[in-house]
Each structure stands twice: as C-alpha cells, then as structure tokens.
Design an enzyme around this catalytic site. Sequence first.
Site: not given
Length: 823
Positions: A550, A556, A662
């Site tokens: 990502k 994150k 996903k």
Amino acid sequence: MAEISNMGFNKEVFKKEVVNNVKSIYRRTIDEATPKQIFTAVAYAIKDYIMDAWIATHKEYDRSDAKIVYYLSMEFLMGRALGNNLINMTAYEEVKEALEELGIDLNVIEDQERDYALGNGGLGRLAACFLDSLATLGYPAYGCGIRYQYGMFKQQIVDGYQVEVPDEWLKDGNPFEVRREEYATEVKFGGYVRAEADGTGRYFFKQEGYQSVKAIPYDLPIIGYGNNVINTLRIWDAEPMVKFNLASFDKGDYRNAVEQENLAKNIVEVLYPNDNHYAGKELRLKQQYFFISASVQRAVARYKETHGGDVRKLYEKVCFQLNDTHPTVAIPELMRILIDEEKLTWDEAWDITTKTCAYTNHTIMAEALEKWPIELFSRLLPRIYQIVEEINRRFVNKVREMYPGNEEKVRKMAIIYDGQVKMAHMAIVAGFSVNGVARLHTEILKNQELRDFYEMMPEKFNNKTNGITQRRFLLHGNPLEAAWVTSKIGDEWITDLAHIKNLAVYADDEKCQQEFMNIKYQNKLRLAKYIKEHNGIDVDPRSIFDVQVKRLHEYKRQLLNILHVMHLYNQLKDYPDMEFYPRTFIFGAKAAAGYHTAKLTIKLINSVAEVINNDRSIGGKIKVVFIEDYRVSNAEWIFAASDVSEQISTASKEASGTGNMKFMLNGALTLGTMDGANVEIVEEVGAENTFIFGLTSDEVINYEKNGGYNPMDIFNSDQDIRRVLMQLINGFYSPDDPELFRPLYNSLLNTLTTDVADRYFILKDFHSYADAQRRVEAAYRDSKWWARAAILNIACSGKFTSDRTIQQYVDEIWKLEKIKVEI
C-alpha cells in the site's frame, strides 16, 4: 448468468487483423514482429470491436436523454487495459486461442503493456473500480482526469533507497485512446477581473490579462462486462493556445517563443508534484483547475447541445461527483459558467450548483483536507476566488444566524479563514451529499472532524463503504481461483458477488480445502518466480507469505511491521532451535517524493532485508522482500499469492482501505486493527477467521484528546522493544552510518523531529501485534483450519464489490437510469 455479448468477436477475422496491423504499422510479418509490436497490433484489432459498441452506447445516452454522472478525480489507477478489456468483452479465452494458433502467448503480450500512469494509491484505484462497475451495471458515466505524461514516478530501489524516475508510459503511444480535438476547451489562469454593467444595473465579470492553455480530451473505453455498454474515461492533455511564437523567436527572444508551450507542458507532466515549496503548490492548484474547468465546460456544453441551450435544469441530467477535495473547484467553476457565460443570477446558479455537486470525503486526517493560501488562490484564479468569497460570505451569515454570537463556529466552519481557502468546507457547503467511505470513517467524520457541519446539515451526510471489482482482482488476477470458484458455484459471481456466499458450504470439505491450498501454492510459485527475477531473492513458497502492500505513510505503520521483523530476527538469533514456521515478509509501497520519513522507512526495510536474507545461520526461516514499483499489474499476482493481509493502520486513521478487500477475495486472512473497512470485514467473516489486535479507535482518540501515553515509559520498561529501537541507532542495520535511522528512532521516542512522540502508537500496539503474529503462526500450522478460514473469507467477501457500492451511489445520490445497448 443472463446471455452475454462478446461484441461479435470472430476468431479468424481477428487473426487476419492482427497480421495486417503488424504489416501496416511496422512493415513486418508476424514472424518478424517483436512482442511489443504484436501487443500494439492486437490492441488495435480489439479496439475495432470496441468501437461499434462505444458509438452505440453514446447514441443511447442521447436517445434516452440519460442522466450522466461525471466522476471527477485527480487519479485513476487503471492498471493495464488489454487483459481487462478482453475479460469484460468475454472474449479472453477466444483471443488467447487465436493468438496460440499464430504461435503467440497472450500472457507475454499482456506483459508488453505499461500500466497507465494516471494514479498512485487507493483513491485512484477506487475510481478505476467504480468506472468498471458503472459500465457493468449499465449506468451512463464519464471519468474525468488528467493525461499525465509521466504519472507520479516509476520507483527504482538503488542501494535500498527509493529513487524516482519518470514513468514513460506513453513513450510508445496508447492504442486504446482516441484524441477528441473537436472538444478542446480554453482554460484561463491569472490576470484580473473587470466588471461591466449591462444597462439594467446588473454587473457581469470578465477575466482579462490572463494566460491560457488549450485542454484536449483523450477518451479511453471503459467496457461493461458482457453487456455492450462502453463508458468513457476522459483524460485531458494541455497544449498551448499558440504553439510557437515565431515573432519572438525571430527577435532572439527564444524563451518567450516557447513560453506558452512550457506552461501547458508543466500542467500535465506529473501527478502530485512535490508541494513542499511554493512553485509545487501553484502547479497542483493549476492542475486541479485545469481538468475541472475543461470537464465542467464540456459537460455544460454537452447538456446545452441536447436541451435547446437552456441550462436551468442541468441538475436533472448531470451530477458531478467530487472524488475527495481535489476537484472542489468544480463548484465555483460551475457558478462562473452559469453566471458569467449563461447570464443567470446568483440565486439561480447556486440552486443549480447545489443540486449538481456531491462530495466524497476520503480522509479522517485534518492535515490532508486541502487548504490553499489566499494569495496563491486569488492570483492564479482571480474570478474563481471572487465567487468563493461570495459563497463564504453568504455561508458565514447563515452560521451567524443559526448560532448568534458564536464566533468559534465561524472560525471552525468558514470556507475562508486565517488566510486560507478550505476546500473541504466548500465541498460540504455546496454539495447536496457528503459521504464517507466506510461506516467507522463516516461516524468519525460526523462525531469528530466534521461535527459542526453534521450538526448544521445532518441530511447531507451518508456512508458508502468502498468496494473493488472482482472482474480484475479475481477473474483476471487469479484465474486459478476464479475457475475453481466457478466450478463449485457457477459464474454468477462475476456480475453478482453476493452469489459467492454459496462457496461457504465447501469450507469444511477436505477435498476442497486441499484444492484451495494447491491453488494458493501455485500462485505462490508464480510470485516466487517474479521475486527471483526482479529481486534476486529465493523465497520458499511453502513459507507463510505475509504481505503489506500500500502507499507508504506513517499511519499505515509499515514501520511497526519491520520493527516486528527485527524482533523476530533477534529471537531467532538468541534461540536458534526455537519452534518457528518459515515466514516471507513482502512489502510494496511508493513514498511521496518529498516525504522523508516514508522514504527512510523504505531504506530501513531494505537494510533489514539485506542483513536477514544474507544470514545463513537462520536457515532461510525469515526472508524480507521489497517489491520495486508496486502497481496494479504486479498487485494482481501479489494478492493471489498472499496468506496474510497486513492491515495494521492506527485505528481511526484509515478511511476504508480497499487492499484489505482484494486480499480477502483472494483467500488471505486479515491481520489488522479495527480500523476502516476492517471493521466490516470482521462483521462479515467473523473475528475468529481474522487476527485482530491493537488499540480501538475510541482509545486512540481518547489518548489524542486527553494524553496519558508516553512511549518512553515503554522504552524504559520493555527490553525487547528497547533492543529493537537501539538497533536503529547503533549501526546494526547501517554499519557505515550508525545515525542513518536516528530520525525514525526520534519519531518514536521524542519530539526532536515531530510535534508528538509516537504519533501513531507503534510502541503501544507492538506487543499486541506480536501476539497476533504468534496466533497467525499457530493457525497456519493447522492447514485444515487455515484452508477453511481462507475459503470462508472468500465466501464472505460479497459485500465488498464496487458493484454494490455503485448501486448505493445510484440509488441514494446520483439517481441514474440503466441503459441497454444493442449492436
């Protein structure tokens, strides 16, 4: 599934077209052509099939007088087009077979295509998924963006560091695009505004002394799955109004001779130019206004062409969806067109604008809500700034009426305040809808970041949890799993992912478990081969593939991941005979060019990889891989091969995430915090089939508001954490420069480089994360349990299709009607 169309694909005709295209474009026979030349020949042959349906779709727009959504976005992370086009034409297998008869491997041909460099992160990929779903569901839509020459950048890893080089994706042209010179528009920057009276006492405004560029649209087909509907992604290129000033050149003024060309060229060169300096900020604002002005001008012109020139009912047939704050200038630009060009009154224009524009918020983080210095905004867009000032004046009056004497409300809600133009505020004030992108995110917006606006206009706020297209990320990206799912439950899932729930009955079937694990192994072999070719690292496909791919950002928490890897390595070195299931930690991420902490984190990951991967004493039990230039085309392989999906953002910081969806669709288990859409994933599949850890969003928000967390307390009392952090500054991973990672160390423990120590609670969550990782290892040892949980994850992914998200946008915001296309 209902009968589907392959657009009249004829194998023998197609083969002849490919051979003829090679001959006419390259003056070669098919046997002499390079794979890249064959790709171009194949793409043009496919484009011929697309064209009839594309023309028919737009004729149907006109015939049915369809309402159209214009999805305005700075990014569209499309990936490659050929394979996806063939999938949605339902001609993939036929084309593969036809090429095999010519001695050509379709996989090799697909690999010749460069990913479209039109986006970077989740924002752009979501836009791409939405376009796919709009076409597949049969709703009229345009995506509108910029035709970047070089994208954000192509990432190279040199000595462990990220190096940005231009992504020359257009170097060989783009066979699928169509240049639409007839729709060119003029976009104006700078100058001044002159007021003119019209004789009735009303004033009209003209921008003069400006510089301008010509916006040229290039259209790309967005193919619906098996339904003949082909919508359009319209990306704008910039050209000078006057290409070359010969008079200036003849006088020796060479710079002025090409000044207009350079102005135009700069606008479309790069996605997200570094805005750490004034020139970068100016270029970003220029880009935003450039594509918005062109898109809105063209949308209004198209409406007028089909409605007798009267724009008063524009909102009945046009909706502008603002994908985050970047397109917010659409609001004053539409006002400008309606007032200055269409001669409507302010109230008439405002009524139309506020029924036409809707806003999607993609971030909880206040610093990411765009603000522009007044000086820059007013100088670059003088007429637009006048309109924004008037929108602000009227809104502030409204706030004062509702909250008399409460100037704190004005301070927090004004569009213009403290020398800044606040784009999110304008989007909320003028938009008829404001949506978040996951339930938790929307609640945080309503209760925290945008609370004042929610209290004042609650009817505007709604949630639309993000989704992904299963057609790219399963049908194309993971053909083995896709075929297996179809063999069990039929192919309805391709256009109705809710149908995938029928797979759940196979979760306890031992034969199906073995089939799934074998498919996963084959996909791991495919990725291991890719890693060997691109990284030179041997990875064991029987190890746990633990993956975090990502955008690189501190929230994150790629840093948490690699610190834990360092901790595991310390344990293995201390206890060589400890029970340990082999692990391959895979990272992929781009860091913004000016984001030094993120770039240093990439260097740390690669430095740790260098040490661990070359330490023979641990017998290959840990491997660390950083995949260079993470993008859609390699992401498809990565998702298919993953066992563990790292979704470890600080709770309350990730709006939604779509990578999590996903991975889930591809049978990876989520290791994550209760953040963004992870919350809804856990609801769908059950906490027992995921690995959840860490602070909750409420706990994080409480610490941020009230204090009570000091990372130095953890450093002083926890030997394992202290050891890992000391390795950042004692040269363990950077012997030539022991101080190299000092800024990362400081960011976790003090305020020398940041205003808050450990802003994203990495040390606070460290042991909870380590414990979750131990649970992962224990679970993976039980292959039957793991296969069952993975199959259940796939079976419970139905909610997370972008088809569902788009249907909710249509029902609750856009109010579109489906079209049917016959060819």
